[in-house]
Motif scaffolding. Structure first.
Motif, PDB file in Angstrom:
ATOM      1  N   CYS A 161      27.948  21.336  90.831  1.00 34.51           N
ATOM      2  CA  CYS A 161      26.537  20.782  90.988  1.00 34.51           C
ATOM      3  C   CYS A 161      25.317  21.433  89.989  1.00 34.51           C
ATOM      4  CB  CYS A 161      26.001  21.455  92.349  1.00 34.51           C
ATOM      5  SG  CYS A 161      24.342  21.002  92.749  1.00 34.51           S
ATOM      6  N   GLY A 164      22.914  19.879  97.914  1.00 35.52           N
ATOM      7  CA  GLY A 164      22.688  18.505  97.253  1.00 35.52           C
ATOM      8  C   GLY A 164      24.236  17.617  97.403  1.00 35.52           C
ATOM      9  N   SER A 200      30.406  21.322 100.984  1.00 39.62           N
ATOM     10  CA  SER A 200      28.996  21.211 100.454  1.00 39.62           C
ATOM     11  C   SER A 200      28.948  22.242  99.450  1.00 39.62           C
ATOM     12  CB  SER A 200      28.051  21.400 101.508  1.00 39.62           C
ATOM     13  OG  SER A 200      28.213  22.531 102.116  1.00 39.62           O
ATOM     14  N   CYS A 201      27.981  22.100  98.204  1.00 42.79           N
ATOM     15  CA  CYS A 201      27.733  22.913  97.387  1.00 42.79           C
ATOM     16  C   CYS A 201      26.716  23.902  97.948  1.00 42.79           C
ATOM     17  CB  CYS A 201      27.208  22.238  96.078  1.00 42.79           C
ATOM     18  SG  CYS A 201      25.555  21.374  96.349  1.00 42.79           S
ATOM     19  N   HIS A 202      26.161  25.134  96.988  1.00 43.70           N
ATOM     20  CA  HIS A 202      25.245  25.929  97.910  1.00 43.70           C
ATOM     21  C   HIS A 202      23.716  25.237  98.225  1.00 43.70           C
ATOM     22  CE1 HIS A 202      22.636  29.447  98.153  1.00 43.70           C
ATOM     23  NE2 HIS A 202      23.720  30.080  98.698  1.00 43.70           N
ATOM     24  N   CYS A 203      23.407  24.450  97.303  1.00 43.27           N
ATOM     25  CA  CYS A 203      22.096  24.010  97.742  1.00 43.27           C
ATOM     26  C   CYS A 203      22.037  22.877  98.861  1.00 43.27           C
ATOM     27  CB  CYS A 203      21.266  23.433  96.486  1.00 43.27           C
ATOM     28  SG  CYS A 203      21.895  22.022  95.913  1.00 43.27           S
ATOM     29  N   VAL A 240      22.113  21.484  90.172  1.00 43.50           N
ATOM     30  CA  VAL A 240      21.106  22.480  90.730  1.00 43.50           C
ATOM     31  C   VAL A 240      21.383  23.739  90.850  1.00 43.50           C
ATOM     32  CG1 VAL A 240      19.496  22.410  92.795  1.00 43.50           C
ATOM     33  CG2 VAL A 240      20.090  20.293  91.672  1.00 43.50           C
ATOM     34  N   CYS A 241      22.650  24.005  91.848  1.00 39.45           N
ATOM     35  CA  CYS A 241      22.914  25.455  92.214  1.00 39.45           C
ATOM     36  C   CYS A 241      24.003  25.885  91.465  1.00 39.45           C
ATOM     37  CB  CYS A 241      23.256  25.589  93.717  1.00 39.45           C
ATOM     38  SG  CYS A 241      24.560  24.547  94.153  1.00 39.45           S
TER      39      CYS A 241
END
Ligand SMILES: [Zn+2]
Length: 137
Positions: free
Chosen positions: A85, A24, A19-22, A87-88
């Motif tokens: 990502c 999402g 997964s990415c950090h946020c 977002v992050c």
């Protein structure tokens, strides 16, 4: 070929989530032999992002969540496809220029995995990319 079936206290699952950090973006990676040949790379993008990468066949990576959050970044020959990502900002994976049948992925995105537990890793000579060398080299 160097295989890691455990990294730190984490056992690499045959299908391991990343997964990415946020949170999402969620990927599923088929890693039946563990993490193979984790490495650094000194190419112009890898030396900036500093991620530890390993590779899987394109068919072994599935985006299970957040595909719309993934942003594609391309440069130079625009053959490699680098995803992060939006977002992050975390780099998750890229489709390699030297072998479009392969994704490299960010080992640090694997759930429960601290790639620094692997110790000192080899550095791929990405700055002298195989596709940039004259034929025959
Ligand atoms: Zn994110």
């Amino acid at each position: 070929m160097t295989h890691y079936t455990h990294i730190g206290d984490t056992r690499i699952q045959p299908v391991h989530r990343a997964s990415c950090h946020c949170g999402g973006v969620v990927l599923e990676l088929q890693l039946p032999h563990g993490v193979e040949n984790p490495r650094h790379c000194n190419c112009s993008i890898c030396r900036r992002r500093g991620a530890v990468c390993a590779s899987v066949p394109v068919s072994a990576l599935r985006i299970v969540q957040g595909e719309a959050l993934l942003t594609l970044y391309q440069f130079n020959t625009r053959v490699a496809k680098h995803y992060f990502c939006k977002v992050c900002g975390v780099y998750t994976h890229h489709q390699r220029r030297s072998d479009p049948g392969v994704y490299a992925f960010n080992v640090g995105c694997l759930e429960g995995v601290d790639p620094f537990r692997l110790g000192l890793l080899p550095t791929a000579d990405g700055i002298n990319h195989v596709s940039d060398r004259p034929a025959g080299e």
